[in-house]
Design a protein around this motif. Sequence first.
Motif, PDB file in Angstrom:
ATOM      1  N   LEU A 103       0.762  -1.144  -0.147  1.00 28.14           N
ATOM      2  CA  LEU A 103      -0.082  -0.032  -0.071  1.00 28.14           C
ATOM      3  C   LEU A 103       0.921   1.329   0.187  1.00 28.14           C
ATOM      4  N   ALA A 104       1.999   1.336   0.901  1.00 30.75           N
ATOM      5  CA  ALA A 104       2.840   2.383   0.810  1.00 30.75           C
ATOM      6  C   ALA A 104       3.480   2.760  -0.278  1.00 30.75           C
ATOM      7  N   THR A 105       3.928   1.684  -1.167  1.00 33.85           N
ATOM      8  CA  THR A 105       4.461   1.844  -2.614  1.00 33.85           C
ATOM      9  C   THR A 105       3.441   2.329  -3.484  1.00 33.85           C
ATOM     10  N   SER A 106       2.308   1.663  -3.451  1.00 33.52           N
ATOM     11  CA  SER A 106       1.386   2.235  -4.320  1.00 33.52           C
ATOM     12  C   SER A 106       1.148   3.749  -4.081  1.00 33.52           C
ATOM     13  N   TRP A 107       1.023   4.164  -2.856  1.00 34.80           N
ATOM     14  CA  TRP A 107       0.760   5.630  -2.497  1.00 34.80           C
ATOM     15  C   TRP A 107       1.911   6.462  -2.836  1.00 34.80           C
ATOM     16  N   TRP A 108       3.152   5.896  -2.827  1.00 35.53           N
ATOM     17  CA  TRP A 108       4.543   6.619  -3.319  1.00 35.53           C
ATOM     18  C   TRP A 108       4.217   6.843  -4.817  1.00 35.53           C
ATOM     19  N   ALA A 133      12.566   1.828  -8.689  1.00 31.16           N
ATOM     20  CA  ALA A 133      12.703   1.846  -7.351  1.00 31.16           C
ATOM     21  C   ALA A 133      11.178   1.542  -6.855  1.00 31.16           C
ATOM     22  N   GLN A 134       9.972   1.752  -7.423  1.00 29.13           N
ATOM     23  CA  GLN A 134       8.641   1.426  -6.870  1.00 29.13           C
ATOM     24  C   GLN A 134       8.478  -0.281  -7.246  1.00 29.13           C
ATOM     25  N   TRP A 135       8.791  -0.674  -8.520  1.00 26.87           N
ATOM     26  CA  TRP A 135       9.125  -2.225  -8.485  1.00 26.87           C
ATOM     27  C   TRP A 135       9.638  -3.004  -7.523  1.00 26.87           C
ATOM     28  N   ALA A 136      11.024  -2.442  -7.217  1.00 26.92           N
ATOM     29  CA  ALA A 136      11.616  -3.438  -6.345  1.00 26.92           C
ATOM     30  C   ALA A 136      10.955  -3.190  -4.981  1.00 26.92           C
ATOM     31  N   ALA A 137      10.351  -1.961  -4.585  1.00 29.13           N
ATOM     32  CA  ALA A 137       9.656  -1.914  -3.340  1.00 29.13           C
ATOM     33  C   ALA A 137       8.170  -3.003  -3.401  1.00 29.13           C
ATOM     34  N   TYR A 138       7.598  -3.136  -4.475  1.00 30.73           N
ATOM     35  CA  TYR A 138       6.591  -4.010  -4.620  1.00 30.73           C
ATOM     36  C   TYR A 138       7.197  -5.308  -4.523  1.00 30.73           C
ATOM     37  N   THR A 139       8.447  -5.732  -4.934  1.00 30.10           N
ATOM     38  CA  THR A 139       8.618  -7.204  -4.932  1.00 30.10           C
ATOM     39  C   THR A 139       8.935  -7.423  -3.637  1.00 30.10           C
TER      40      THR A 139
END
Length: 364
Positions: A103-108, A133-139
């Motif tokens: 959720l935090a990555t989606s908001w980011w 960066a967002q994809w790495a956080a999602y993973t």
Amino acid sequence: MSTTTPQTPESEGPPRSPRLIQNESTTEIPVHLLFRDEPDAASVPLKPAVVARRHGTGEQPRLRHPAPRPVPEPDPGLAERPARVLPGTVGVAAGTCGLAGCLATSWWAGVLPPVLLETLTVPASSGTGLGPAQWAAYTGAAALGLVGFGGLARGRTGRAWVLGLFGRYRGTVRRTGLMWVNPLLLRRRVDVRLRHWRSEPMPAADASGVALRVSVLVVWRVRDTARAVLGVEDHEAYLRECVEAALARVPVEMPGEGSVATAGETLTRLVAAESAPVGLEVFSVQPVRVEYAPEVAAAMHRRRIAALDARHRASVLTSVVDSVEDTVTRLTMRGLVELDDYERKALVKDLTVAFCSGRGETSA
């Protein structure tokens, strides 16, 4: 004219006795071989004589005890040990953190739906979209959530988990309640409760070799989960085969003709010994139903009926003879009648016929 008897020379000695066995052959043994005093003479080891059966003499050969049967033994290093697991709260916390990270990555990234923004009461983000960066956080967040929620398991009373990793045994879980288990481990559920199994009719025989069909009740449980699951392909099928093999070796008697308890004790001992190496604990193997095989049932039922009828006739005849003897003895001892041999035989005959007729009407 005098007859002169030839004299035997003293050097010849007494005459030799004739041979007892006509076809025997003997060889003279030098005297110096009978008495050897050389201390260095090597003694010749003598092997024990083997007595075999001599044909035509009726002598029976010596009985040799059969070699003990080999006991099945699985992998010696395979034994149950506790597996390493964590409380279920650890998995719940890890899964929650992974979900929050997503959720935090989606908001980011600015891709959080407006509905969730209103629900979570958070301001909209001015993100530029999904980048490396967002994809790495999602993973990372998704992996944490999958590991956390995917490893949750519920242990029940009387059930156990056998864990394995790439074909290697990693331990057994007997805990109850919510717990976390490595999701990469293969789980096999085992029932460790006290169980009973009633078999279908199995072939057996009595002490005389008459074919029977026996149903047995087996009370057992899994004692070592590692050996029961990994030491044999199917421990329940193995137990059934052990019971059938024991029935082939133990004579079972029909109810009323022998001791069923003795057969049960022998069956329990044999099956317990055969099942112990694979982690099974057998408490009781008792015959619950014994009947003749279909091919001999009719003949054996007729035989049992004939034996019961003969037993009944013998008991009736014994009671009739005792009654006749008692009656004649009382009449004679009290002086009511004086009987000679002919009259005694006639009285005995009449009383026997009367008592037998009365017993026959009572039985009918």
